[in-house]
Design a protein around this motif. Structure first.
Motif, short mmCIF file in Angstrom:
data_model
loop_
_atom_site.label_atom_id
_atom_site.label_comp_id
_atom_site.label_asym_id
_atom_site.label_seq_id
_atom_site.Cartn_x
_atom_site.Cartn_y
_atom_site.Cartn_z
N LEU A 281 -7.95 2.60 -3.49
CA LEU A 281 -8.89 2.82 -1.96
C LEU A 281 -9.82 3.95 -2.37
CD1 LEU A 281 -9.12 1.74 0.66
CD2 LEU A 281 -7.79 3.82 1.42
N MET B 78 0.89 -1.28 0.05
CA MET B 78 0.13 -0.05 -0.02
C MET B 78 0.91 1.14 -0.13
SD MET B 78 -3.24 0.67 2.34
CE MET B 78 -3.99 2.44 2.59
N LEU C 94 -9.26 -4.44 2.76
CA LEU C 94 -7.93 -4.54 2.74
C LEU C 94 -7.25 -5.84 3.01
CD1 LEU C 94 -7.02 -0.95 3.62
CD2 LEU C 94 -7.10 -1.95 1.16
N THR D 64 -3.52 5.04 -2.91
CA THR D 64 -4.18 5.98 -2.06
C THR D 64 -3.34 7.23 -1.97
OG1 THR D 64 -5.79 6.61 -0.28
CG2 THR D 64 -3.93 5.24 0.37
N GLY E 147 -5.54 -2.09 -7.04
CA GLY E 147 -6.81 -1.63 -6.49
C GLY E 147 -6.66 0.02 -6.10
N VAL F 262 -2.42 -1.47 -3.22
CA VAL F 262 -3.41 -0.58 -3.02
C VAL F 262 -3.10 0.81 -3.09
CG1 VAL F 262 -5.44 0.14 -1.47
CG2 VAL F 262 -5.02 -2.11 -1.82
#
Lengths: 349, 349
Positions: free
Chosen positions: B176, B137, B213, B223, B174, B221
């Motif tokens: 977020l 992430m 998550l 963001t 992905g 991920v």
């Protein structure tokens, strides 16, 4: 006191909803309950008809309906009729376990905002691990974007709720940020910090970090709807996943695991109870002219009764009326201030 | 392969750092370790001198130092000297358990960005509960604000890391967001969604929610740094608090609790192990011309050794070189595209 209930909203509606109302009636015989929905279905679960009105309608909003469209098109839906009753003064608050987006839309477009609250926010009381107090957090996702002024409004709303409904004197307001220092954060949080510091009526304690939320670092935590939504879902996801891993590894441990789990039954149940924030009632779409309360779709009768208790306290404390007065006063002061500023500018020239 | 180690960074430095290096040396005898810091202190823990260089300095950066100022003023600090070695090609990567902000500043101002990466992001591999895979992430807080283009850059960086270091084929990326539908989110996430959809080299799987998550919903991920920081700290805070509540309630249960905990020792330890993401190595300040790796201040020798393994894999896979080429190619294509656009506009006229 009259509560408009969307009896058709939620996974176990109308049964769970009506049973919850019947439970609540025992403690609150003075409340008039208006149950909106399919009469024949609702009636099955009505065990005490005093102070209960059933308003029949065949239409309802489904969880997969597009919220704004549903509110506009389904004029006879149970949720829409309940909101209309509040708008027209026939009810004092609305409760639903149905489509969240649709309830937000109904709240905004039918019931309407308190003057001075620009973007109503979604607020829940979340659990604190070190005590039973809990903390209020908003916006949990009614908005995808917020301005500093909105967050100040949330601080006022949250502070009123914490004091009027949860009985906390001089609630500590924290601003969710990526560090505790005043200089930390995004443009949004830095500007919000300045504004909150200037609000002498609020007990603003400064920035708080997400790691400290469940420790009870503040009584009210304000943030923008995007971050609030992410934080709420992260708490839920982390807790659910940890419980699932623990359960699996207990099952994998065979007989030893079973025995251990039996001995720790109360401890494990206590852990689950700690995380369950339905005990504090439902989520409030906050900043509207009347209490608009939403619970999880899977809500059972006990949580419905708990939510009725929450709504009762909100109405009984006249919180919304006081908020209306407070925001009007604020508006006036700001107006006076801006007139003073204009005068000052003239003088300066 | 040469790794510059800030031997003075972290709560247990230099002991934990040097002991970790000694551990790692057993698996990686070919790596040259440059240990920057107080020689007399460091030497206490050096059990094997082959391929170890100690570069003595008395100066160090403390955790409470203001990051940018510390980097600019303390020219002889262990962290600064280590970063200089990377900048001047005397080392291939830098590792520190010290002041995070200072390491970010050292990475940005001394080592420098990959051309095409506007705002390097902080990335960690976080645990997935349903498998041992983990997910990457970023940004976890190197920036307080990000633009859509930054998030696309993070997707490219994360995808490279997942494939080169974690060996995941065609990693699922992905975004977020506060809902899975394409139309959901803030201006930032909506624009990012569009841009990611247009990146044909990425396996973009759409929006993911924070609740999913830890279920392994994506391999990478992306963001913005504000949200990422809040989500990371919420995961940590929720896990720590739940474990503490469980521990307390077991202690409160007296003998029964002790016995139950004994029977479930492996299960409870497994739960802790699941959440411990030091097993994946340290956090990467990603988008710089060389690997810049940070671990927790409290890092022990095993985690240091694990992080050396991570750095080895990053260097051995030539990930950074490939990233440099990839971003140059991207820049060229965008350049060609914008020339085409200009030509098209001329034609249109």
């Amino acid at each position: 006191m009259r509560i408009a209930v969307d009896a058709m909203g939620g996974d176990h509606a109308p049964q769970a909803i009506v049973e919850g109302v019947m439970l609540a009636k025992k403690d609150f015989p003075m409340i008039e309950f208006q149950l909106y929905g399919k009469e024949s279905e609702i009636r099955k679960y009505v065990t005490d008809e005093t102070n209960v009105k059933i308003i029949h309608t065949d239409e309802k909003i489904y969880s997969e309906d597009e919220p704004v469209k549903a509110i506009r098109k389904k004029k006879q839906a149970s949720m829409v009729l309940a909101a209309q009753a509040v708008k027209e003064g026939r009810a004092d608050a609305i409760f639903s376990a149905g489509n969240t987006g649709a309830l937000l839309a109904a709240g905004l477009f039918i019931i309407g905002r308190i003057k001075g609250v620009d973007r109503p926010g979604l607020m829940s009381t979340l659990p604190v691990m070190t005590s039973d107090a809990g903390f209020d957090m908003l916006d949990l996702g009614a908005n995808a974007e917020n301005k500093p002024e909105h967050l100040v409004q949330y601080a006022i709303l949250g502070s009123f709720y914490a004091s009027h409904v949860r009985g906390i004197k001089n609630p500590r307001i924290g601003l969710l940020n990526n560090g505790t220092e005043e200089t930390k954060g995004s443009e949004l949080t830095k500007k919000t910090y300045e504004l909150l510091k200037a609000e002498s009526d609020l007990n603003f304690i400064g920035n708080v970090e997400a790691r400290e939320l469940l420790n009870g670092v503040a009584d009210v935590v304000v943030t923008d709807g995007f971050t609030g939504n992410a934080v709420l879902k992260t708490i839920e996801g982390t807790a659910l996943n940890l419980m699932a891993v623990l359960k699996d590894s207990i099952l994998d441990a065979g007989l030893k695991g079973k025995l251990g789990a039996l001995l720790l039954k109360d401890s494990l149940r206590g852990l689950k109870g700690k995380m369950d924030y339905a005990k504090y009632g439902g989520a409030v779409l906050f900043g509207l002219k009347a209490p608009v309360i939403k619970t999880h779709g899977a809500t059972g009768p006990e949580a419905v009764a708990q939510t009725i208790r929450q709504i009762y306290t909100m109405l009984d404390s006249h919180m919304v009326e006081e908020l209306v007065a407070q925001f009007e006063e604020k508006k006036k002061q700001e107006g006076a201030f801006s007139i003073n500023e204009k005068l000052q500018k003239k003088v300066d020239k």
